[in-house]
Design a protein around this motif. Structure first.
Motif: not given
Ligand code: MG
Ligand code: TXA
Length: 324
Positions: A133-137, A167-169, A227-229
């Motif tokens: 997954p993306s490497a963020n909390p 940007l993500e896939s 809610g995200h990012y």
């Molecule tokens: Mg992500």
């Protein structure tokens, strides 16, 4: 800690550790995709809800096909966009080796073949896929540079510099001929439609793009909840004027009075703006001179849809944080 050796990264992954790796989209927090215990660690590090499945990254189509039920539309899309920033959701192959923890117990699995040369080198040193997954909390800004990951993750980060797409896939459900776009991303919906049209096959159904998600099937896509990012500071969309204390995320000629301004693309180039989006948000979020963030409008076409999707969720996420 930053590392530069793909061998060191692969060694840690084979041993069941979690390592942050660069992809062409954003940095991923990777673990061996056939090792359930290793993937459990991803959920713990990220604080990720257990019902939010992971994307599995494979070195090539042949390896993907061992774990999924392949479809003619998957074939067309993979031919056109792999290796690259496209993720396909397909049915799990009953004889595949993917553990339940990767798919959060679902009957489907999200797969992609990434293009980043360092990620590919690591994959070639492993036998199977890498979950990443993306490497963020969970819920926070996505990382597009090693320093974004190092802000919170104390493990190894393989240094690949800044990510090319930022940007993500794009995620497509490619199980049926009626293909569903589940997440806007680095490949525009126009590019996907073009490929499908050329082959006279398939039909692309779009989910709501940049609007808050009111999705009855949200359980299919828990990571796409509203809610995200989210930055820590409040974020205001479609700004036409600036208020006191706001830092500006500019697209094209900056609004008058923008003392604190990060330019995403002076020439209003959406590809360039996408590449700089998350880094721009990180910079403003950590700039003590502004209390909140104002973002200029984007055209709702091409990558503008993915950019507005992320920003809308970011503004909802930051507003929710403010009342929590
Ligand atoms: Mg992500
Ligand atoms: O570009 C990318 O896709 C990056 C890089 C690291 O590859 N990865 C990424 O992963 O964005 P993540 O976990 O941050 O986002 C994956 C999304 C989540 O929203 C998750 O809910 C969804 O993919 N997903 C995973 N498996 C799924 C499945 N079987 N069905 C539907 N959605 C799925």
């Amino acid at each position: 800690m930053r590392i530069h050796s793909v061998f060191q990264a692969a060694q840690c992954l084979v041993e069941g550790q979690v390592v942050a790796l660069p992809t062409e989209t954003v940095y991923g927090l990777a673990a061996d995709g056939y090792n359930a215990a290793a993937m459990e660690k991803i959920y713990i590090f990220k604080g990720r809800p257990k019902n939010n499945p992971l994307i599995l990254h494979y070195r090539d189509i042949g390896h993907v096909q061992q774990d999924v039920v392949w479809t003619p539309w998957a074939n067309i899309l993979a031919d056109a966009f792999w290796p690259g920033p496209l993720t396909l959701v397909l049915s799990r192959c009953p004889h595949g080796r993917v553990p339940d923890v990767a798919t959060a117990g679902q009957e489907t699995v999200a797969v992609r073949v990434p293009a980043h040369p360092l990620f590919q080198k690591v994959l070639h040193l492993m036998q199977g896929p890498l979950a990443a997954p993306s490497a963020n909390p969970s819920g926070e800004l996505s990382p597009t540079r090693p320093e974004h990951v190092e802000r919170w993750f104390s493990g190894f980060v393989l240094d690949g510099g800044a990510c090319a797409h930022g940007l993500e896939s794009t995620i497509l459900d490619a199980r049926k001929e009626n293909i569903e776009l589940l997440r806007h991303g680095a490949i525009s919906q126009e590019a996907i439609k073009n490929v499908l049209l050329t082959h006279g096959k398939g039909h692309l159904t779009l989910k709501e793009a940049y609007m808050p998600h009111k999705d009855k099937n949200a359980s299919l896509m828990p990571g796409q909840l509203e809610g995200h990012y989210a930055p820590k500071k409040p974020l205001r969309l479609n700004a036409k004027t600036l208020f006191e204390g706001e830092g500006l995320l500019a697209f094209g000629r900056p609004l008058p009075g923008a003392d604190i301004c990060i330019q995403l693309s002076e020439n209003e180039d959406l590809v360039e703006a996408a590449r700089h989006l998350f880094h721009g948000l990180y910079l403003l979020d950590n700039d003590v001179r502004c209390q909140s963030i104002a973002v200029m409008p984007f055209p709702l076409e091409g990558l503008g849809l993915a950019i507005m999707d992320r920003l809308t969720r970011a503004s909802i996420g930051s507003a929710r944080r403010a009342v929590d």
